[in-house]
Design an enzyme around this catalytic site. Structure first.
Site, PDB file in Angstrom:
ATOM      1  CG  ASN A 201      -1.684   1.231   1.460  1.00 53.08           C
ATOM      2  OD1 ASN A 201      -1.804   2.050   0.547  1.00 53.08           O
ATOM      3  ND2 ASN A 201      -2.235   1.400   2.652  1.00 53.08           N
TER       4      ASN A 201
ATOM      5  CD  GLU B 251      -3.215  -2.618   7.510  1.00 56.51           C
ATOM      6  OE1 GLU B 251      -2.088  -2.719   7.044  1.00 56.51           O
ATOM      7  OE2 GLU B 251      -3.985  -1.689   7.222  1.00 56.51           O
TER       8      GLU B 251
ATOM      9  CE  LYS C  25       0.001   3.305   4.787  1.00 55.41           C
ATOM     10  NZ  LYS C  25       0.038   3.426   6.223  1.00 55.41           N
TER      11      LYS C  25
ATOM     12  CG  HIS D  62      -5.835   1.734   5.261  1.00 53.83           C
ATOM     13  ND1 HIS D  62      -5.389   2.746   6.074  1.00 53.83           N
ATOM     14  CD2 HIS D  62      -4.795   0.875   5.122  1.00 53.83           C
ATOM     15  CE1 HIS D  62      -4.129   2.502   6.403  1.00 53.83           C
ATOM     16  NE2 HIS D  62      -3.745   1.371   5.838  1.00 53.83           N
TER      17      HIS D  62
ATOM     18  CD  GLU E 111      -2.868   5.466   6.836  1.00 52.74           C
ATOM     19  OE1 GLU E 111      -2.848   5.531   5.595  1.00 52.74           O
ATOM     20  OE2 GLU E 111      -1.946   4.968   7.521  1.00 52.74           O
TER      21      GLU E 111
HETATM   22  P1  PGA Z   1       2.938   0.409   7.593  1.00 55.40           P
HETATM   23  O1  PGA Z   1       1.469   0.584   6.996  1.00 55.40           O
HETATM   24  O2  PGA Z   1       3.509  -0.864   7.016  1.00 55.40           O
HETATM   25  O3  PGA Z   1       3.677   1.620   7.136  1.00 55.40           O
HETATM   26  O4  PGA Z   1       2.810   0.318   9.063  1.00 55.40           O
HETATM   27  C1  PGA Z   1       0.604  -0.515   6.827  1.00 55.40           C
HETATM   28  C2  PGA Z   1      -0.705  -0.063   6.230  1.00 55.40           C
HETATM   29  O5  PGA Z   1      -1.186   1.013   6.582  1.00 55.40           O
HETATM   30  O6  PGA Z   1      -1.310  -0.761   5.406  1.00 55.40           O
END
Ligand code: PGA
Length: 285
Positions: A13, A172, A15, A100, A102
């Site tokens: 991902n 997560e 982002k 997700h 976020e």
């Molecule tokens: P990270 O993010 O590996 O940077 O902790 C994981 C995600 O948000 O899918």
């Protein structure tokens, strides 16, 4: 493929990172190392919307799959700033992240909107990766299992058995995302096992309405761990009974790190193939 055999998935991902040019460079690095390798997991690259076209072009002859980070559930309409499933299938997008943390924290995603996205994705032949996980205060209050199973039930509770064949889940814990504070593998495995049981209970309710095909068995649902996964800690996760891969954020932006994660996942693929010699790579289609 046996009804209890699971696909191993490593999803990156990205982002809100990578311009088109940077995205192309990263894909080329990953592809040149991964393509042609044996025992590869299902690799899914999830760039920002603006890089989907460029990444799709790079991946045309590759086994690596393309994913999107979010998706509206309408086919089209007056929804300024949104992207529809039709627009994603037009770009050969095969996976989409749903829920997700976020999106839940900053963009109003809730347990009411995740099922709408899941259903729309499945209607259009896109495989949703449902993201679930507890906040730190929820964990400290002993609410992890309640929060996570509620997220799973809300998003998937109305699916039929056939639809489950195209779904995966990423556990997560929110406190582990982007913090370097990854969840201990045994605890992540425990929660992933709890998720599997939750899905089994959802399926049990459906038993009478599965139609003609073989009903989906929760033992074949791919469940990924996500939250500060790196090349240095992935091996612990893919050794666990209930963890079938990883959803990787930060470390997926660096080709060497992401390739090290893929390499560790190849071990799990190898082990699974040994355990079931009749393995054919047709899962999840
Ligand atoms: P990270 O993010 O590996 O940077 O902790 C994981 C995600 O948000 O899918």
């Amino acid at each position: 493929m046996k009804n209890t055999q699971r696909q191993v998935i490593i999803a990156g991902n990205w982002k809100m990172h990578k311009t088109t040019r940077q995205a192309t460079a990263l894909v080329e690095e990953i592809q040149s190392a991964a393509d042609g390798e044996k025992n590869l997991p299902e690799i899914v690259l999830i760039p920002p919307f603006t890089a989907l076209v460029a990444v799709e072009k790079c991946l045309r002859k590759s086994a690596i799959k393309l994913g999107a980070q979010n998706m509206d559930w309408h086919d089209e309409g007056a929804f300024t700033g949104e992207i529809s499933p039709l627009m994603l299938t037009d770009l050969n997008v095969q996976y989409v992240l749903v829920g997700h943390s976020e999106r839940r924290q900053y963009f109003g995603e809730t347990n009411t909107t995740t099922p709408l996205r899941i259903k729309a994705a499945l209607t259009h032949g896109i495989k949703p990766i449902l993201c679930v996980g507890e906040m730190i205060d929820e964990r400290e209050a002993g609410l992890t299992d309640a929060v996570v199973s509620r997220q799973v039930g809300a998003a998937l509770g109305e699916l039929n058995s056939e639809q489950f064949f195209h779904v995966s889940i990423a556990y997560e814990p929110v406190w582990a995302i982007g913090t370097g504070n990854h969840c201990a593998a045994a605890e992540a495995n425990r929660v992933c096992g709890m998720i599997r049981k939750t899905v089994a209970a959802l399926l049990a309710r459906l038993e009478d309405s599965t139609g003609n095909g073989e009903p989906f068995n929760a033992n074949r649902l791919p469940i990924l761990y996500g939250g500060s996964v790196k090349g240095s800690n992935i091996a612990e996760y893919v050794k666990q009974e209930h963890i079938d891969g990883a959803l990787v954020g930060g470390a997926s932006l660096i080709s060497e790190e992401f390739l090290a994660i893929i390499q560790a996942a190849q071990e799990r693929v190898k082990r699974a193939a040994k355990a079931t010699p009749s393995n054919t790579p047709t899962a999840h289609r």
